[in-house]
Motif scaffolding. Sequence first.
Motif, mmCIF file in Angstrom:
data_model
loop_
_atom_site.group_PDB
_atom_site.id
_atom_site.type_symbol
_atom_site.label_atom_id
_atom_site.label_comp_id
_atom_site.label_asym_id
_atom_site.label_seq_id
_atom_site.Cartn_x
_atom_site.Cartn_y
_atom_site.Cartn_z
ATOM 1 N N ASN A 65 0.980 -1.472 -0.136
ATOM 2 C CA ASN A 65 -0.016 -0.084 -0.156
ATOM 3 C C ASN A 65 0.548 1.065 -0.247
ATOM 4 N N LEU A 66 0.080 2.290 -0.642
ATOM 5 C CA LEU A 66 1.236 3.808 -0.062
ATOM 6 C C LEU A 66 0.549 3.909 1.214
ATOM 7 N N ALA A 67 2.014 4.758 1.721
ATOM 8 C CA ALA A 67 1.850 5.804 3.578
ATOM 9 C C ALA A 67 2.340 6.974 2.499
ATOM 10 N N GLY A 132 -7.471 8.264 2.533
ATOM 11 C CA GLY A 132 -7.662 9.591 3.649
ATOM 12 C C GLY A 132 -6.087 10.149 3.326
ATOM 13 N N ILE A 133 -7.171 11.223 3.867
ATOM 14 C CA ILE A 133 -5.853 12.334 3.851
ATOM 15 C C ILE A 133 -6.207 12.695 5.256
ATOM 16 N N LEU A 134 -5.005 13.342 5.323
ATOM 17 C CA LEU A 134 -4.967 13.403 7.875
ATOM 18 C C LEU A 134 -4.274 14.801 7.113
ATOM 19 N N LEU A 135 -4.180 16.538 7.832
ATOM 20 C CA LEU A 135 -3.607 17.397 7.491
ATOM 21 C C LEU A 135 -3.515 17.621 9.201
ATOM 22 N N VAL A 148 1.581 19.183 7.628
ATOM 23 C CA VAL A 148 1.746 18.003 7.173
ATOM 24 C C VAL A 148 0.445 17.544 6.325
ATOM 25 N N VAL A 149 0.328 16.884 5.268
ATOM 26 C CA VAL A 149 -0.571 16.034 4.887
ATOM 27 C C VAL A 149 -0.193 14.791 4.286
ATOM 28 N N GLY A 150 -1.270 13.919 5.279
ATOM 29 C CA GLY A 150 -0.854 12.799 5.614
ATOM 30 C C GLY A 150 -1.793 11.915 4.324
ATOM 31 N N ILE A 151 -0.959 11.362 3.515
ATOM 32 C CA ILE A 151 -2.002 10.823 2.372
ATOM 33 C C ILE A 151 -1.967 8.885 2.105
ATOM 34 N N GLY A 152 -2.937 8.506 2.863
ATOM 35 C CA GLY A 152 -2.915 7.624 2.633
ATOM 36 C C GLY A 152 -3.414 6.391 1.499
#
Length: 270
Positions: A65-67, A132-135, A148-152
Amino acid sequence: MPFTLGSRAISAGYRLAAFESIGSTNAEAMSRARAGERGPMWFVTSEQTAGRGRRNRPWIAPRGNLASSILEVIDVTPPVAATLGFAAGVALETALRNVSHKASPGSAGSEHMKFSLKWPNDVLAGSQKLAGILLEAEAVPDNRLAVVVGIGTNVVAAPEGTPTPATSLAALGIDVAAEELFGALSDSWTEFRGVWDAGRGFGEIRKLWLERAAGLGQPVAVHTGAATIEGIFDTIDETGCMMVRTSEGAQVPISAGDVYFGAAASAGAA
């Protein structure tokens, strides 16, 4: 196949830290920011063991998967920084569409190739969650914010038992490697981060986001923690709030919450 930045991201001066496995790309990015890193810099892995989603829900990325997380240090207020998440959604949807059509050119236009953006921070394939996206943001010296913008993204596998049923690119019949998707994402991020332009271009990002929005004009129920707001999803406003039109005709702005559409909404999202 190693992780590499796309040509557009390289030209724009982005840098990359890639890991075989890591606890959380978001945590690593913020740790670097606290230590003086000013970016812009990507942190990426195909195996994340201690990631988090919204409301501290676990976000585990099994190998394949992509983190990914992007660190930007910018001179904006926290409310403006929050709108960067919508640029991330547009960038990810664009990257997913590009690599999927490349992987399965004969499937262009089919239902499983249509991705949409679920407010505030998910990408759907049909009605299932694909990404999902977590900022996250913290103040750093010089009155700037480390954002920081996390994109999983579920490339090869999807979690079970999630609030919204999840799927993966592999389950959709789309044979794409995490490394290929990341290269496309780094380029599309560069494009839409530029459009966003420290919030000055949020009007254009908002338009692009609404063109891709899931559930627009449909019944919606939003659990805010304190209450459940039900009505019709009308739009997002100039700050990124979801605007829900209730049965009484009131327009209710919602800044955070869990969103349920269609049958789930009409059933009170039970």
